[in-house]
Motif scaffolding. Structure first.
Motif, PDB file in Angstrom:
ATOM      1  N   ILE A 197      -7.678   5.587 -10.189  1.00  0.00           N
ATOM      2  CA  ILE A 197      -6.514   5.063  -9.467  1.00  0.00           C
ATOM      3  C   ILE A 197      -6.155   3.670  -9.962  1.00  0.00           C
ATOM      4  O   ILE A 197      -4.988   3.357 -10.235  1.00  0.00           O
ATOM      5  N   ALA A 198      -7.162   2.817 -10.109  1.00  0.00           N
ATOM      6  CA  ALA A 198      -6.914   1.450 -10.577  1.00  0.00           C
ATOM      7  C   ALA A 198      -6.357   1.459 -11.995  1.00  0.00           C
ATOM      8  O   ALA A 198      -5.390   0.739 -12.300  1.00  0.00           O
ATOM      9  N   ASN A 199      -6.932   2.266 -12.876  1.00  0.00           N
ATOM     10  CA  ASN A 199      -6.459   2.312 -14.265  1.00  0.00           C
ATOM     11  C   ASN A 199      -5.036   2.839 -14.357  1.00  0.00           C
ATOM     12  O   ASN A 199      -4.239   2.369 -15.180  1.00  0.00           O
ATOM     13  N   LEU A 200      -4.703   3.820 -13.519  1.00  0.00           N
ATOM     14  CA  LEU A 200      -3.350   4.381 -13.553  1.00  0.00           C
ATOM     15  C   LEU A 200      -2.321   3.362 -13.103  1.00  0.00           C
ATOM     16  O   LEU A 200      -1.297   3.141 -13.771  1.00  0.00           O
ATOM     17  N   PHE A 201      -2.553   2.682 -11.984  1.00  0.00           N
ATOM     18  CA  PHE A 201      -1.526   1.829 -11.397  1.00  0.00           C
ATOM     19  C   PHE A 201      -1.501   0.416 -11.974  1.00  0.00           C
ATOM     20  O   PHE A 201      -0.610  -0.369 -11.624  1.00  0.00           O
ATOM     21  N   LEU A 202      -2.436   0.082 -12.858  1.00  0.00           N
ATOM     22  CA  LEU A 202      -2.276  -1.156 -13.622  1.00  0.00           C
ATOM     23  C   LEU A 202      -1.011  -1.124 -14.461  1.00  0.00           C
ATOM     24  O   LEU A 202      -0.461  -2.164 -14.833  1.00  0.00           O
ATOM     25  N   ASP A 203      -0.518   0.081 -14.736  1.00  0.00           N
ATOM     26  CA  ASP A 203       0.679   0.268 -15.561  1.00  0.00           C
ATOM     27  C   ASP A 203       1.959   0.287 -14.739  1.00  0.00           C
ATOM     28  O   ASP A 203       3.037   0.512 -15.270  1.00  0.00           O
ATOM     29  N   ALA A 204       1.851   0.107 -13.414  1.00  0.00           N
ATOM     30  CA  ALA A 204       2.982   0.381 -12.528  1.00  0.00           C
ATOM     31  C   ALA A 204       3.866  -0.832 -12.306  1.00  0.00           C
ATOM     32  O   ALA A 204       3.551  -1.956 -12.688  1.00  0.00           O
ATOM     33  N   GLU A 205       4.984  -0.569 -11.645  1.00  0.00           N
ATOM     34  CA  GLU A 205       5.939  -1.598 -11.228  1.00  0.00           C
ATOM     35  C   GLU A 205       6.042  -1.559  -9.708  1.00  0.00           C
ATOM     36  O   GLU A 205       6.176  -0.482  -9.116  1.00  0.00           O
ATOM     37  N   CYS A 206       5.979  -2.713  -9.066  1.00  0.00           N
ATOM     38  CA  CYS A 206       6.150  -2.773  -7.610  1.00  0.00           C
ATOM     39  C   CYS A 206       7.651  -2.680  -7.308  1.00  0.00           C
ATOM     40  O   CYS A 206       8.438  -3.522  -7.742  1.00  0.00           O
ATOM     41  N   VAL A 207       8.050  -1.642  -6.566  1.00  0.00           N
ATOM     42  CA  VAL A 207       9.473  -1.378  -6.334  1.00  0.00           C
ATOM     43  C   VAL A 207       9.879  -1.604  -4.887  1.00  0.00           C
ATOM     44  O   VAL A 207      10.986  -1.230  -4.491  1.00  0.00           O
ATOM     45  N   GLY A 208       8.986  -2.208  -4.071  1.00  0.00           N
ATOM     46  CA  GLY A 208       9.369  -2.508  -2.701  1.00  0.00           C
ATOM     47  C   GLY A 208       8.257  -2.214  -1.724  1.00  0.00           C
ATOM     48  O   GLY A 208       7.084  -2.138  -2.086  1.00  0.00           O
ATOM     49  N   GLU A 209       8.642  -2.067  -0.458  1.00  0.00           N
ATOM     50  CA  GLU A 209       7.706  -1.802   0.623  1.00  0.00           C
ATOM     51  C   GLU A 209       8.166  -0.579   1.409  1.00  0.00           C
ATOM     52  O   GLU A 209       9.345  -0.239   1.416  1.00  0.00           O
ATOM     53  N   ASN A 210       7.194   0.053   2.068  1.00  0.00           N
ATOM     54  CA  ASN A 210       7.514   1.189   2.940  1.00  0.00           C
ATOM     55  C   ASN A 210       6.420   1.273   3.997  1.00  0.00           C
ATOM     56  O   ASN A 210       5.308   0.790   3.789  1.00  0.00           O
ATOM     57  N   THR A 211       6.739   1.874   5.137  1.00  0.00           N
ATOM     58  CA  THR A 211       5.770   2.019   6.208  1.00  0.00           C
ATOM     59  C   THR A 211       5.277   3.459   6.250  1.00  0.00           C
ATOM     60  O   THR A 211       6.066   4.391   6.392  1.00  0.00           O
ATOM     61  N   ILE A 212       3.965   3.635   6.105  1.00  0.00           N
ATOM     62  CA  ILE A 212       3.332   4.944   6.104  1.00  0.00           C
ATOM     63  C   ILE A 212       2.299   4.965   7.231  1.00  0.00           C
ATOM     64  O   ILE A 212       1.332   4.210   7.204  1.00  0.00           O
TER      65      ILE A 212
END
Length: 360
Positions: A197-212
């Motif tokens: 999970i950590a290795n995958l999302f090191l490549d990601a972009e933060c696109v906002g917030e949401n409530t789950i």
């Protein structure tokens, strides 16, 4: 599964994959007949070559593979390092995760599925049968070795990676080697392996917030690069896009929802109209518990949708899996390469739509 059928009063067979009593109760009366009937059922599914994809059993198997053992592409580069660092800290820390060399997990699942037929303005959703129960066992070894066995109501799905190729097969479908470099199993990303999970999302972009579930979460998004998608294409299929979203709690730092959407274009068998397959999988991840210093999710729910369109009839199938982890262990002794060998018919590769869409 090798029971002694010549001695009915012998010891009861024990499977690696955990089989719920509810499933066995629907198959036979006593322990001996249960295992004999289960093996006969699996062999009958594999040996019946007359079954078409439109039969209920094969539809269920295609959906079971779709939700039970899909793969996730890995990429490079990063725009979300801080959020991922908080996640690593929340799951045990860098030192604890780096100390992991292998893992084992066993769990149970409950499967429900339905289909929707669309013709013009008429939309109808049709549930298909009762809820089915089963179990799975999963082995993983660094860096790219893993093996999954999943059994649900007599249907069996096997999948794995030997570090060079990812593959899958089932009790009613032949061996299939996935196109492109080996990829990790999606089930690891359901809170089961923090390193993936950590290795995958090191490549990601933060696109906002949401409530789950009343948790305010950061949304991290990945859009799979075209060269990675092209490596997974076949002569009959083109993967147009694969988008991944992860929702990380701002309060705990943990991953609470994981979803991905993929669009595949199929070359027409007849005529000129292309057929498109759009798959969407959403997993709610819950019940984090520390095992040997590693914080692992122990339950959740995954809803998968397979939507076919581009021809005269649009068809949508849905499958829901509720899962629970019963056992997890790390750094397994004696876990050799032999545990991750693919079936002997490795050279056989099929380009069927159910493989390209449901598993690749």
């Amino acid at each position: 599964m090798c029971p002694n059928f010549d001695k009915a009063d012998g010891l009861e067979t024990v499977l690696e994959v955990p089989i719920p009593e509810e499933m066995l109760a629907n198959i036979g009366i006593n322990g001996f007949n249960q295992w004999q009937n289960l093996r006969t059922l699996m062999n009958a599914q594999f040996g019946d070559k007359s079954l078409g994809l439109s039969t209920p059993s094969n539809e269920f198997m295609a959906l079971l593979k779709f939700v039970g053992a899909p793969l996730i592409p890995l990429q490079k580069d990063s725009t979300a390092k801080y959020i991922v660092q908080q996640y690593v800290a929340a799951t045990g820390g860098v030192a604890a995760l780096n100390a992991l060399k292998s893992m084992y997990a066993m769990g149970q699942v409950r499967i429900c599925w339905s289909e929707e037929m669309r013709q013009g303005d008429d939309d109808s959703v049709q549930p298909r049968g009762k809820a089915e129960v089963g179990g799975f066992v999963l082995w993983q070894n660094n860096p790219d070795l893993w093996c999954l066995e999943l059994v649900v109501s007599g249907f069996k799905v096997s999948a794995g990676s030997n570090g060079k190729v990812s593959w899958n097969q089932s009790s009613s479908q032949p061996f299939h080697a996935n196109k492109g470099p080996p990829r990790p199993l999606r089930r690891f990303f359901q809170g089961l392996d923090p390193r993936y999970i950590a290795n995958l999302f090191l490549d990601a972009e933060c696109v906002g917030e949401n409530t789950i579930n009343n948790e305010v979460c950061f949304m991290l998004k990945l859009q799979t690069e075209q060269q990675i998608l092209q490596a997974q294409c076949t002569s009959n299929t083109e993967i147009i896009m694969h988008t991944i979203l992860g929702y990380f709690s701002q309060r705990t730092g943990l991953l609470v929802k994981f979803e991905d959407t993929k669009l595949v274009k199929m070359k027409p068998v007849k005529g000129k109209e292309y057929v498109f397959w759009e798959t969407s999988i959403e997993s709610m991840i819950e019940d984090y518990t520390y095992i040997d210093g590693i914080n692992i999710a122990h339950s959740g729910k995954t809803v998968a949708t397979l939507y076919r369109y581009g021809a005269a009839i649009n068809h949508k199938r849905m499958i829901e899996e509720t899962w629970e982890i019963e056992e997890v262990d790390f750094n397994i002794l004696g876990l050799s390469m032999d545990c991750f060998l693919p079936p002997s018919d490795l050279e056989r590769e099929h380009d069927g739509a159910e493989h390209a869409v449901g598993m690749s």
